[in-house]
Design a protein around this motif. Structure first.
Motif, PDB file in Angstrom:
ATOM      1  N   PHE A   1       0.815  -1.212   0.000  1.00 27.62           N
ATOM      2  CA  PHE A   1       0.000   0.000   0.000  1.00 27.62           C
ATOM      3  C   PHE A   1       0.853   1.268   0.000  1.00 27.62           C
ATOM      4  O   PHE A   1       0.388   2.316  -0.396  1.00 27.62           O
ATOM      5  CB  PHE A   1      -0.925   0.010   1.228  1.00 27.62           C
ATOM      6  CG  PHE A   1      -1.994  -1.028   1.173  1.00 27.62           C
ATOM      7  CD1 PHE A   1      -2.988  -0.955   0.210  1.00 27.62           C
ATOM      8  CD2 PHE A   1      -1.996  -2.093   2.056  1.00 27.62           C
ATOM      9  CE1 PHE A   1      -3.976  -1.914   0.138  1.00 27.62           C
ATOM     10  CE2 PHE A   1      -2.984  -3.060   1.992  1.00 27.62           C
ATOM     11  CZ  PHE A   1      -3.980  -2.971   1.025  1.00 27.62           C
ATOM     12  N   GLN A   2       2.018   1.185   0.505  1.00 27.41           N
ATOM     13  CA  GLN A   2       2.869   2.370   0.599  1.00 27.41           C
ATOM     14  C   GLN A   2       3.964   2.339  -0.481  1.00 27.41           C
ATOM     15  O   GLN A   2       5.095   2.711  -0.238  1.00 27.41           O
ATOM     16  CB  GLN A   2       3.522   2.431   1.991  1.00 27.41           C
ATOM     17  CG  GLN A   2       2.524   2.332   3.148  1.00 27.41           C
ATOM     18  CD  GLN A   2       1.524   3.474   3.187  1.00 27.41           C
ATOM     19  OE1 GLN A   2       1.644   4.445   2.445  1.00 27.41           O
ATOM     20  NE2 GLN A   2       0.513   3.352   4.042  1.00 27.41           N
ATOM     21  N   SER A   3       3.617   1.867  -1.670  1.00 22.73           N
ATOM     22  CA  SER A   3       4.616   1.753  -2.734  1.00 22.73           C
ATOM     23  C   SER A   3       5.045   3.123  -3.238  1.00 22.73           C
ATOM     24  O   SER A   3       4.360   4.131  -3.029  1.00 22.73           O
ATOM     25  CB  SER A   3       4.040   0.942  -3.892  1.00 22.73           C
ATOM     26  OG  SER A   3       2.979   1.656  -4.493  1.00 22.73           O
ATOM     27  N   GLU A   4       6.188   3.159  -3.924  1.00 21.67           N
ATOM     28  CA  GLU A   4       6.740   4.429  -4.387  1.00 21.67           C
ATOM     29  C   GLU A   4       5.881   5.075  -5.461  1.00 21.67           C
ATOM     30  O   GLU A   4       5.991   6.272  -5.720  1.00 21.67           O
ATOM     31  CB  GLU A   4       8.162   4.190  -4.929  1.00 21.67           C
ATOM     32  CG  GLU A   4       9.132   3.725  -3.848  1.00 21.67           C
ATOM     33  CD  GLU A   4      10.515   3.457  -4.416  1.00 21.67           C
ATOM     34  OE1 GLU A   4      10.694   3.661  -5.636  1.00 21.67           O
ATOM     35  OE2 GLU A   4      11.404   3.059  -3.641  1.00 21.67           O
ATOM     36  N   SER A   5       5.032   4.290  -6.117  1.00 15.17           N
ATOM     37  CA  SER A   5       4.221   4.853  -7.202  1.00 15.17           C
ATOM     38  C   SER A   5       3.107   5.753  -6.684  1.00 15.17           C
ATOM     39  O   SER A   5       2.481   6.473  -7.455  1.00 15.17           O
ATOM     40  CB  SER A   5       3.614   3.727  -8.024  1.00 15.17           C
ATOM     41  OG  SER A   5       2.760   2.935  -7.208  1.00 15.17           O
ATOM     42  N   ILE A   6       2.841   5.692  -5.383  1.00 17.64           N
ATOM     43  CA  ILE A   6       1.777   6.524  -4.808  1.00 17.64           C
ATOM     44  C   ILE A   6       2.397   7.819  -4.292  1.00 17.64           C
ATOM     45  O   ILE A   6       3.374   7.804  -3.553  1.00 17.64           O
ATOM     46  CB  ILE A   6       1.063   5.780  -3.676  1.00 17.64           C
ATOM     47  CG1 ILE A   6       0.453   4.491  -4.234  1.00 17.64           C
ATOM     48  CG2 ILE A   6      -0.005   6.659  -3.039  1.00 17.64           C
ATOM     49  CD1 ILE A   6      -0.167   3.623  -3.183  1.00 17.64           C
ATOM     50  N   ALA A   7       1.832   8.922  -4.700  1.00 12.46           N
ATOM     51  CA  ALA A   7       2.429  10.222  -4.371  1.00 12.46           C
ATOM     52  C   ALA A   7       2.394  10.500  -2.868  1.00 12.46           C
ATOM     53  O   ALA A   7       3.290  11.146  -2.338  1.00 12.46           O
ATOM     54  CB  ALA A   7       1.710  11.327  -5.125  1.00 12.46           C
ATOM     55  N   LYS A   8       1.368  10.020  -2.178  1.00 11.51           N
ATOM     56  CA  LYS A   8       1.277  10.290  -0.746  1.00 11.51           C
ATOM     57  C   LYS A   8       0.753   9.033  -0.043  1.00 11.51           C
ATOM     58  O   LYS A   8       0.055   8.220  -0.646  1.00 11.51           O
ATOM     59  CB  LYS A   8       0.348  11.469  -0.474  1.00 11.51           C
ATOM     60  CG  LYS A   8      -1.084  11.280  -0.949  1.00 11.51           C
ATOM     61  CD  LYS A   8      -1.920  12.512  -0.652  1.00 11.51           C
ATOM     62  CE  LYS A   8      -3.363  12.318  -1.133  1.00 11.51           C
ATOM     63  NZ  LYS A   8      -4.184  13.490  -0.839  1.00 11.51           N
ATOM     64  N   ARG A  10      -1.416   6.404   1.900  1.00 17.15           N
ATOM     65  CA  ARG A  10      -2.864   6.238   1.982  1.00 17.15           C
ATOM     66  C   ARG A  10      -3.316   6.334   3.439  1.00 17.15           C
ATOM     67  O   ARG A  10      -2.600   5.920   4.345  1.00 17.15           O
ATOM     68  CB  ARG A  10      -3.268   4.881   1.411  1.00 17.15           C
ATOM     69  CG  ARG A  10      -2.939   4.755  -0.066  1.00 17.15           C
ATOM     70  CD  ARG A  10      -3.630   3.560  -0.676  1.00 17.15           C
ATOM     71  NE  ARG A  10      -3.231   3.383  -2.072  1.00 17.15           N
ATOM     72  CZ  ARG A  10      -3.789   2.506  -2.893  1.00 17.15           C
ATOM     73  NH1 ARG A  10      -4.760   1.734  -2.451  1.00 17.15           N
ATOM     74  NH2 ARG A  10      -3.376   2.392  -4.125  1.00 17.15           N
ATOM     75  N   ALA A  11      -4.504   6.857   3.623  1.00 20.11           N
ATOM     76  CA  ALA A  11      -5.055   6.988   4.967  1.00 20.11           C
ATOM     77  C   ALA A  11      -5.302   5.604   5.569  1.00 20.11           C
ATOM     78  O   ALA A  11      -5.547   4.634   4.851  1.00 20.11           O
ATOM     79  CB  ALA A  11      -6.363   7.776   4.923  1.00 20.11           C
ATOM     80  N   ASP A  12      -5.230   5.538   6.896  1.00 23.16           N
ATOM     81  CA  ASP A  12      -5.495   4.263   7.564  1.00 23.16           C
ATOM     82  C   ASP A  12      -6.865   3.718   7.191  1.00 23.16           C
ATOM     83  O   ASP A  12      -7.036   2.506   7.004  1.00 23.16           O
ATOM     84  CB  ASP A  12      -5.425   4.447   9.085  1.00 23.16           C
ATOM     85  CG  ASP A  12      -3.997   4.704   9.562  1.00 23.16           C
ATOM     86  OD1 ASP A  12      -3.061   4.443   8.773  1.00 23.16           O
ATOM     87  OD2 ASP A  12      -3.824   5.168  10.705  1.00 23.16           O
ATOM     88  N   GLU A  13      -7.858   4.606   7.065  1.00 23.03           N
ATOM     89  CA  GLU A  13      -9.203   4.160   6.718  1.00 23.03           C
ATOM     90  C   GLU A  13      -9.227   3.481   5.359  1.00 23.03           C
ATOM     91  O   GLU A  13      -9.934   2.496   5.139  1.00 23.03           O
ATOM     92  CB  GLU A  13     -10.190   5.343   6.730  1.00 23.03           C
ATOM     93  CG  GLU A  13     -10.423   5.946   8.108  1.00 23.03           C
ATOM     94  CD  GLU A  13      -9.360   6.959   8.499  1.00 23.03           C
ATOM     95  OE1 GLU A  13      -8.382   7.120   7.738  1.00 23.03           O
ATOM     96  OE2 GLU A  13      -9.487   7.579   9.572  1.00 23.03           O
ATOM     97  N   HIS A  14      -8.427   4.015   4.419  1.00 26.46           N
ATOM     98  CA  HIS A  14      -8.355   3.423   3.082  1.00 26.46           C
ATOM     99  C   HIS A  14      -7.754   2.022   3.160  1.00 26.46           C
ATOM    100  O   HIS A  14      -8.259   1.069   2.559  1.00 26.46           O
ATOM    101  CB  HIS A  14      -7.514   4.334   2.173  1.00 26.46           C
ATOM    102  CG  HIS A  14      -7.535   3.931   0.729  1.00 26.46           C
ATOM    103  ND1 HIS A  14      -6.959   4.682  -0.247  1.00 26.46           N
ATOM    104  CD2 HIS A  14      -8.051   2.844   0.109  1.00 26.46           C
ATOM    105  CE1 HIS A  14      -7.126   4.075  -1.416  1.00 26.46           C
ATOM    106  NE2 HIS A  14      -7.782   2.957  -1.218  1.00 26.46           N
TER     107      HIS A  14
END
Length: 400
Positions: A1-8, A10-14
Protein backbone atom coordinates in the motif's frame (compact mmCIF):
# COMPACT_ATOMS: atom_id res chain seq x y z
CA UNK A 1 0.00 0.00 0.00
CA UNK A 2 2.87 2.37 0.60
CA UNK A 3 4.62 1.75 -2.73
CA UNK A 4 6.74 4.43 -4.39
CA UNK A 5 4.22 4.85 -7.20
CA UNK A 6 1.78 6.52 -4.81
CA UNK A 7 2.43 10.22 -4.37
CA UNK A 8 1.28 10.29 -0.75
CA UNK A 9 0.64 7.66 1.94
CA UNK A 10 -2.86 6.24 1.98
CA UNK A 11 -5.05 6.99 4.97
CA UNK A 12 -5.49 4.26 7.56
CA UNK A 13 -9.20 4.16 6.72
CA UNK A 14 -8.35 3.42 3.08
CA UNK A 15 -6.01 0.59 4.03
CA UNK A 16 -8.60 -0.94 6.39
CA UNK A 17 -11.30 -0.78 3.72
CA UNK A 18 -9.10 -2.44 1.07
CA UNK A 19 -8.05 -5.16 3.51
CA UNK A 20 -11.70 -5.77 4.37
CA UNK A 21 -12.56 -6.21 0.68
CA UNK A 22 -9.63 -8.60 0.19
CA UNK A 23 -10.73 -10.63 3.21
CA UNK A 24 -14.23 -10.93 1.77
CA UNK A 25 -12.82 -12.16 -1.56
CA UNK A 26 -10.75 -14.82 0.20
CA UNK A 27 -13.47 -16.06 2.55
CA UNK A 28 -13.83 -19.84 2.60
CA UNK A 29 -17.44 -20.88 2.13
CA UNK A 30 -18.43 -24.37 3.32
CA UNK A 31 -21.90 -25.29 2.00
CA UNK A 32 -24.24 -27.66 3.89
CA UNK A 33 -23.44 -30.35 1.33
CA UNK A 34 -19.81 -30.46 2.50
CA UNK A 35 -19.21 -33.44 4.86
CA UNK A 36 -17.33 -31.11 7.24
CA UNK A 37 -20.29 -28.78 7.60
CA UNK A 38 -22.24 -30.41 10.52
CA UNK A 39 -19.21 -30.63 12.81
CA UNK A 40 -17.94 -27.13 12.01
CA UNK A 41 -21.44 -25.67 12.41
CA UNK A 42 -21.80 -27.36 15.80
CA UNK A 43 -18.43 -26.02 16.95
CA UNK A 44 -19.28 -22.50 15.78
CA UNK A 45 -22.64 -22.60 17.56
CA UNK A 46 -20.95 -23.83 20.75
CA UNK A 47 -18.44 -20.98 20.62
CA UNK A 48 -21.16 -18.40 19.98
CA UNK A 49 -23.19 -19.76 22.88
CA UNK A 50 -20.15 -19.73 25.17
CA UNK A 51 -19.48 -16.12 24.21
CA UNK A 52 -23.10 -15.21 24.92
CA UNK A 53 -22.94 -16.77 28.39
CA UNK A 54 -19.97 -14.54 29.20
CA UNK A 55 -21.68 -11.39 27.89
CA UNK A 56 -25.17 -11.52 29.39
CA UNK A 57 -26.07 -11.52 33.06
CA UNK A 58 -28.46 -9.68 35.36
CA UNK A 59 -26.09 -6.95 36.55
CA UNK A 60 -28.49 -5.88 39.31
CA UNK A 61 -28.18 -9.31 40.89
CA UNK A 62 -24.62 -10.08 39.79
CA UNK A 63 -22.63 -6.82 39.53
CA UNK A 64 -19.33 -8.73 39.28
CA UNK A 65 -18.99 -10.79 36.08
CA UNK A 66 -16.28 -13.08 37.47
CA UNK A 67 -18.33 -13.92 40.56
CA UNK A 68 -21.38 -14.60 38.39
CA UNK A 69 -19.50 -16.97 36.09
CA UNK A 70 -17.88 -18.87 38.98
CA UNK A 71 -21.30 -19.35 40.59
CA UNK A 72 -23.00 -20.58 37.40
CA UNK A 73 -20.36 -22.23 35.24
CA UNK A 74 -20.90 -25.71 36.70
CA UNK A 75 -24.65 -25.56 36.13
CA UNK A 76 -24.18 -24.31 32.59
CA UNK A 77 -21.65 -26.97 31.64
CA UNK A 78 -23.66 -29.85 33.12
CA UNK A 79 -27.00 -28.84 31.60
CA UNK A 80 -28.23 -30.60 28.48
CA UNK A 81 -28.25 -28.46 25.28
CA UNK A 82 -31.98 -27.68 25.39
CA UNK A 83 -31.90 -26.61 29.05
CA UNK A 84 -28.79 -24.54 28.39
CA UNK A 85 -30.52 -22.64 25.59
CA UNK A 86 -33.53 -21.93 27.82
CA UNK A 87 -31.25 -20.67 30.59
CA UNK A 88 -29.33 -18.50 28.15
CA UNK A 89 -32.52 -16.90 26.85
CA UNK A 90 -33.51 -16.04 30.41
CA UNK A 91 -30.05 -14.58 31.08
CA UNK A 92 -30.27 -12.38 27.97
CA UNK A 93 -33.76 -11.15 28.86
CA UNK A 94 -32.71 -10.15 32.37
CA UNK A 95 -29.55 -8.48 31.08
CA UNK A 96 -31.44 -6.39 28.52
CA UNK A 97 -32.05 -3.35 30.72
CA UNK A 98 -28.40 -3.31 31.84
CA UNK A 99 -26.91 -3.11 28.34
CA UNK A 100 -25.53 0.41 27.82
CA UNK A 101 -26.23 1.05 24.13
CA UNK A 102 -28.78 0.43 21.38
CA UNK A 103 -26.15 -1.51 19.46
CA UNK A 104 -25.66 -3.97 22.32
CA UNK A 105 -29.39 -4.31 22.91
CA UNK A 106 -29.92 -5.03 19.22
CA UNK A 107 -27.18 -7.65 19.36
CA UNK A 108 -28.89 -9.26 22.36
CA UNK A 109 -32.15 -9.49 20.42
CA UNK A 110 -30.24 -10.99 17.48
CA UNK A 111 -28.88 -13.70 19.78
CA UNK A 112 -32.37 -14.37 21.16
CA UNK A 113 -33.79 -14.72 17.66
CA UNK A 114 -30.92 -17.00 16.60
CA UNK A 115 -31.49 -19.22 19.63
CA UNK A 116 -35.15 -19.64 18.76
CA UNK A 117 -34.39 -20.11 15.07
CA UNK A 118 -31.85 -22.84 15.79
CA UNK A 119 -34.53 -24.93 17.51
CA UNK A 120 -37.85 -24.38 15.70
CA UNK A 121 -39.50 -27.10 17.81
CA UNK A 122 -38.94 -25.07 20.95
CA UNK A 123 -41.90 -23.26 22.42
CA UNK A 124 -40.12 -19.90 22.49
CA UNK A 125 -39.77 -17.52 25.43
CA UNK A 126 -41.52 -18.48 28.63
CA UNK A 127 -44.37 -16.27 29.77
CA UNK A 128 -42.19 -14.91 32.58
CA UNK A 129 -39.36 -14.05 30.17
CA UNK A 130 -41.75 -12.36 27.75
CA UNK A 131 -43.15 -10.28 30.61
CA UNK A 132 -39.66 -9.34 31.84
CA UNK A 133 -38.58 -8.24 28.36
CA UNK A 134 -41.72 -6.12 27.93
CA UNK A 135 -41.11 -4.48 31.31
CA UNK A 136 -37.45 -3.76 30.49
CA UNK A 137 -38.41 -2.14 27.17
CA UNK A 138 -41.32 -0.06 28.42
CA UNK A 139 -39.44 1.30 31.45
CA UNK A 140 -36.36 2.32 29.44
CA UNK A 141 -35.24 5.95 29.62
CA UNK A 142 -36.28 6.41 25.99
CA UNK A 143 -38.61 4.26 23.89
CA UNK A 144 -37.20 3.96 20.38
CA UNK A 145 -36.66 1.40 17.66
CA UNK A 146 -34.78 -1.10 19.83
CA UNK A 147 -37.43 -1.04 22.54
CA UNK A 148 -40.16 -1.45 19.92
CA UNK A 149 -38.31 -4.45 18.50
CA UNK A 150 -38.03 -5.99 21.97
CA UNK A 151 -41.75 -5.54 22.63
CA UNK A 152 -42.71 -7.01 19.27
CA UNK A 153 -40.40 -9.96 19.83
CA UNK A 154 -41.82 -10.60 23.31
CA UNK A 155 -45.48 -10.35 22.24
CA UNK A 156 -44.86 -12.75 19.36
CA UNK A 157 -43.93 -15.35 21.97
CA UNK A 158 -46.08 -16.38 24.90
CA UNK A 159 -47.33 -13.02 26.09
CA UNK A 160 -50.64 -13.60 27.84
CA UNK A 161 -53.67 -11.34 27.63
CA UNK A 162 -52.64 -9.98 31.02
CA UNK A 163 -49.16 -9.10 29.75
CA UNK A 164 -50.66 -7.42 26.67
CA UNK A 165 -52.95 -5.41 28.92
CA UNK A 166 -49.99 -4.35 31.04
CA UNK A 167 -48.15 -3.39 27.86
CA UNK A 168 -51.01 -1.14 26.77
CA UNK A 169 -51.01 0.56 30.17
CA UNK A 170 -47.23 1.03 30.08
CA UNK A 171 -47.24 2.48 26.55
CA UNK A 172 -50.02 4.89 27.50
CA UNK A 173 -47.56 6.60 29.86
CA UNK A 174 -44.95 7.15 27.13
CA UNK A 175 -44.73 10.25 24.96
CA UNK A 176 -42.45 8.99 22.17
CA UNK A 177 -43.95 8.65 18.65
CA UNK A 178 -42.77 5.04 18.39
CA UNK A 179 -44.66 4.14 21.56
CA UNK A 180 -47.79 5.97 20.34
CA UNK A 181 -47.80 4.06 17.06
CA UNK A 182 -47.31 0.72 18.80
CA UNK A 183 -50.08 1.52 21.28
CA UNK A 184 -52.49 2.24 18.42
CA UNK A 185 -51.47 -1.01 16.75
CA UNK A 186 -52.17 -3.00 19.91
CA UNK A 187 -55.57 -1.36 20.33
CA UNK A 188 -56.50 -2.11 16.72
CA UNK A 189 -55.44 -5.73 17.18
CA UNK A 190 -57.73 -5.91 20.23
CA UNK A 191 -60.74 -5.18 18.04
CA UNK A 192 -63.53 -2.72 17.47
CA UNK A 193 -64.93 -2.76 21.01
CA UNK A 194 -61.56 -2.05 22.64
CA UNK A 195 -60.99 0.86 20.27
CA UNK A 196 -64.43 2.36 20.87
CA UNK A 197 -64.08 2.00 24.66
CA UNK A 198 -60.74 3.84 24.52
CA UNK A 199 -62.49 6.91 23.04
CA UNK A 200 -63.69 7.68 26.57
CA UNK A 201 -60.38 7.03 28.35
CA UNK A 202 -59.40 9.96 30.61
CA UNK A 203 -55.81 9.86 29.31
CA UNK A 204 -55.16 11.86 26.16
CA UNK A 205 -52.54 9.33 24.99
CA UNK A 206 -55.19 6.58 24.95
CA UNK A 207 -57.73 8.75 23.13
CA UNK A 208 -55.09 9.63 20.51
CA UNK A 209 -54.19 5.96 20.13
CA UNK A 210 -57.85 5.00 19.80
CA UNK A 211 -58.29 7.50 16.96
CA UNK A 212 -55.22 6.10 15.21
CA UNK A 213 -56.50 2.57 15.70
CA UNK A 214 -59.92 3.48 14.33
CA UNK A 215 -58.27 5.09 11.32
CA UNK A 216 -56.21 1.95 10.68
CA UNK A 217 -59.23 -0.35 10.88
CA UNK A 218 -61.28 1.91 8.61
CA UNK A 219 -58.55 2.18 5.99
CA UNK A 220 -57.98 -1.55 5.94
CA UNK A 221 -61.69 -2.29 5.58
CA UNK A 222 -62.17 0.39 2.89
CA UNK A 223 -59.36 -1.03 0.75
CA UNK A 224 -60.88 -4.51 0.64
CA UNK A 225 -64.06 -4.82 -1.48
CA UNK A 226 -65.04 -7.93 0.45
CA UNK A 227 -65.07 -5.93 3.70
CA UNK A 228 -67.89 -3.56 2.70
CA UNK A 229 -70.26 -4.86 5.38
CA UNK A 230 -67.52 -4.66 8.04
CA UNK A 231 -66.67 -1.10 6.96
CA UNK A 232 -70.33 -0.11 7.37
CA UNK A 233 -70.34 -1.67 10.83
CA UNK A 234 -67.16 0.19 11.83
CA UNK A 235 -68.60 3.45 10.51
CA UNK A 236 -71.71 3.05 12.62
CA UNK A 237 -69.62 2.10 15.66
CA UNK A 238 -66.91 4.77 15.44
CA UNK A 239 -68.54 7.88 13.98
CA UNK A 240 -70.40 9.15 17.10
CA UNK A 241 -67.35 8.88 19.35
CA UNK A 242 -65.00 10.41 16.78
CA UNK A 243 -67.34 13.36 16.25
CA UNK A 244 -67.27 14.03 20.00
CA UNK A 245 -63.46 13.79 20.02
CA UNK A 246 -63.13 16.49 17.33
CA UNK A 247 -64.22 18.88 20.08
CA UNK A 248 -61.78 17.47 22.65
CA UNK A 249 -59.94 19.98 24.84
CA UNK A 250 -56.69 18.32 23.77
CA UNK A 251 -56.09 19.62 20.23
CA UNK A 252 -53.92 16.63 19.29
CA UNK A 253 -56.84 14.33 20.11
CA UNK A 254 -59.09 16.56 17.99
CA UNK A 255 -56.59 16.35 15.13
CA UNK A 256 -56.40 12.54 15.15
CA UNK A 257 -60.21 12.31 15.40
CA UNK A 258 -60.57 14.57 12.35
CA UNK A 259 -58.22 12.35 10.35
CA UNK A 260 -60.18 9.24 11.31
CA UNK A 261 -63.39 10.95 10.21
CA UNK A 262 -61.66 11.95 6.97
CA UNK A 263 -61.51 8.23 6.18
CA UNK A 264 -65.27 8.14 6.68
CA UNK A 265 -65.70 10.80 3.99
CA UNK A 266 -65.93 13.85 6.26
CA UNK A 267 -65.29 16.78 3.90
CA UNK A 268 -64.72 19.25 6.73
CA UNK A 269 -61.81 17.36 8.27
CA UNK A 270 -59.03 19.27 6.49
CA UNK A 271 -60.64 22.63 7.24
CA UNK A 272 -60.81 21.73 10.94
CA UNK A 273 -57.16 20.69 10.88
CA UNK A 274 -56.16 24.06 9.42
CA UNK A 275 -58.05 25.78 12.24
CA UNK A 276 -56.30 23.57 14.81
CA UNK A 277 -52.92 24.33 13.21
CA UNK A 278 -53.52 28.10 13.49
CA UNK A 279 -54.72 27.84 17.11
CA UNK A 280 -52.24 25.32 18.46
CA UNK A 281 -48.77 25.49 19.97
CA UNK A 282 -45.70 23.81 18.43
CA UNK A 283 -46.62 20.29 19.63
CA UNK A 284 -50.09 20.63 18.08
CA UNK A 285 -48.66 21.93 14.81
CA UNK A 286 -46.30 18.95 14.67
CA UNK A 287 -49.26 16.61 15.25
CA UNK A 288 -51.20 18.27 12.43
CA UNK A 289 -48.24 17.94 10.07
CA UNK A 290 -47.81 14.26 10.94
CA UNK A 291 -51.52 13.55 10.50
CA UNK A 292 -51.55 15.09 7.01
CA UNK A 293 -49.34 12.24 5.86
CA UNK A 294 -52.37 9.96 6.23
CA UNK A 295 -54.65 11.74 3.77
CA UNK A 296 -54.86 11.86 -0.02
CA UNK A 297 -52.03 13.78 -1.75
CA UNK A 298 -54.14 16.59 -3.22
CA UNK A 299 -55.94 17.14 0.09
CA UNK A 300 -52.73 17.22 2.13
CA UNK A 301 -50.48 19.28 -0.14
CA UNK A 302 -52.02 22.78 0.22
CA UNK A 303 -51.83 22.78 4.04
CA UNK A 304 -48.39 21.13 4.11
CA UNK A 305 -47.11 23.72 1.62
CA UNK A 306 -48.60 26.54 3.71
CA UNK A 307 -47.04 25.10 6.84
CA UNK A 308 -43.58 24.86 5.26
CA UNK A 309 -43.86 28.41 3.95
CA UNK A 310 -44.88 29.79 7.36
CA UNK A 311 -42.55 27.85 9.65
CA UNK A 312 -39.06 29.11 8.82
CA UNK A 313 -37.81 30.03 12.29
CA UNK A 314 -34.71 28.22 13.60
CA UNK A 315 -36.72 26.65 16.45
CA UNK A 316 -39.31 25.10 14.10
CA UNK A 317 -36.96 22.54 12.55
CA UNK A 318 -38.81 19.53 14.00
CA UNK A 319 -42.07 20.85 12.56
CA UNK A 320 -40.55 21.22 9.08
CA UNK A 321 -38.99 17.77 9.34
CA UNK A 322 -42.36 16.26 10.29
CA UNK A 323 -44.08 18.08 7.43
CA UNK A 324 -41.50 16.79 4.93
CA UNK A 325 -41.89 13.26 6.23
CA UNK A 326 -45.68 13.57 5.80
CA UNK A 327 -45.23 15.02 2.32
CA UNK A 328 -43.08 12.04 1.37
CA UNK A 329 -45.74 9.63 2.63
CA UNK A 330 -48.39 11.28 0.46
CA UNK A 331 -46.16 10.92 -2.66
CA UNK A 332 -47.71 14.09 -4.11
CA UNK A 333 -46.56 14.91 -7.65
CA UNK A 334 -44.66 17.99 -6.40
CA UNK A 335 -43.18 16.28 -3.35
CA UNK A 336 -39.87 15.40 -5.03
CA UNK A 337 -39.11 19.01 -5.98
CA UNK A 338 -39.87 20.35 -2.50
CA UNK A 339 -37.93 17.59 -0.76
CA UNK A 340 -34.89 18.15 -2.96
CA UNK A 341 -35.02 21.87 -2.23
CA UNK A 342 -35.05 21.29 1.55
CA UNK A 343 -32.33 18.63 1.29
CA UNK A 344 -30.05 21.19 -0.34
CA UNK A 345 -31.01 24.43 1.36
CA UNK A 346 -32.44 24.06 4.88
CA UNK A 347 -30.09 25.22 7.64
CA UNK A 348 -31.33 22.54 10.07
CA UNK A 349 -29.56 19.17 9.74
CA UNK A 350 -32.62 17.34 11.06
CA UNK A 351 -34.77 18.86 8.33
CA UNK A 352 -32.23 17.92 5.66
CA UNK A 353 -32.09 14.38 7.00
CA UNK A 354 -35.91 14.13 6.95
CA UNK A 355 -35.99 15.37 3.34
CA UNK A 356 -33.39 12.80 2.29
CA UNK A 357 -35.20 9.95 4.05
CA UNK A 358 -38.49 10.97 2.44
CA UNK A 359 -36.88 10.91 -1.01
CA UNK A 360 -35.48 7.45 -0.27
CA UNK A 361 -38.92 6.25 0.83
CA UNK A 362 -40.52 7.60 -2.36
CA UNK A 363 -37.81 5.78 -4.28
CA UNK A 364 -39.25 6.21 -7.78
CA UNK A 365 -37.71 7.36 -11.06
CA UNK A 366 -38.74 10.99 -10.47
CA UNK A 367 -36.87 11.07 -7.14
CA UNK A 368 -33.77 9.48 -8.62
CA UNK A 369 -33.77 11.80 -11.63
CA UNK A 370 -34.18 14.90 -9.44
CA UNK A 371 -31.20 13.88 -7.29
CA UNK A 372 -28.96 13.07 -10.26
CA UNK A 373 -29.93 16.31 -11.96
CA UNK A 374 -29.18 18.34 -8.81
CA UNK A 375 -25.78 16.63 -8.58
CA UNK A 376 -24.76 17.03 -12.22
CA UNK A 377 -26.23 20.41 -13.16
CA UNK A 378 -24.24 23.46 -12.08
CA UNK A 379 -21.62 23.16 -9.35
CA UNK A 380 -23.24 22.52 -5.96
CA UNK A 381 -21.09 23.19 -2.93
CA UNK A 382 -19.17 20.20 -1.48
CA UNK A 383 -21.49 19.76 1.52
CA UNK A 384 -24.51 19.74 -0.78
CA UNK A 385 -22.85 17.26 -3.13
CA UNK A 386 -22.18 15.04 -0.12
CA UNK A 387 -25.86 15.09 0.86
CA UNK A 388 -26.94 14.25 -2.68
CA UNK A 389 -24.47 11.39 -3.00
CA UNK A 390 -25.54 9.97 0.37
CA UNK A 391 -29.20 9.88 -0.67
CA UNK A 392 -28.50 8.64 -4.21
CA UNK A 393 -26.59 5.73 -2.68
CA UNK A 394 -29.88 4.29 -1.45
CA UNK A 395 -31.24 4.01 -5.00
CA UNK A 396 -30.63 1.22 -7.50
CA UNK A 397 -29.85 1.20 -11.20
CA UNK A 398 -27.11 1.82 -13.74
CA UNK A 399 -27.43 5.61 -13.48
CA UNK A 400 -26.60 5.43 -9.76
Amino acid sequence: FQSESIAKPRADEHVVTVLGVLNQRRRLVIPPSDPRYPLIRMRVNSLLEANAWQRYRDADRWPDAVAWWKANVEMVEQADPETRRVLLRTAIVHAFDDLPSDTQRNEALDVLEDLLRSDPGDGGLSGADARALVEAATTAVAFGGVEERAVRFATMQKASAKVRGELVEALATRTEPTAAMLLAELLAASGETAVRDAFADPRASMRIASCRAAQGLLRHAAEDPEEAAYFAKLQESFRPGLEVLTRDDDLIVATRASIALYHLGDEGAITRMEEVYKAGDMSVKIAVADALGDVKPDDAYPLLNLLLANERAPDSGLLRATALDALGRTKHSNAVNLLTFYLLNDADSGVRRAAGNALIDIGNEDARYALVRALTEGQPQPDRRARLVTVIGHFDGQVV
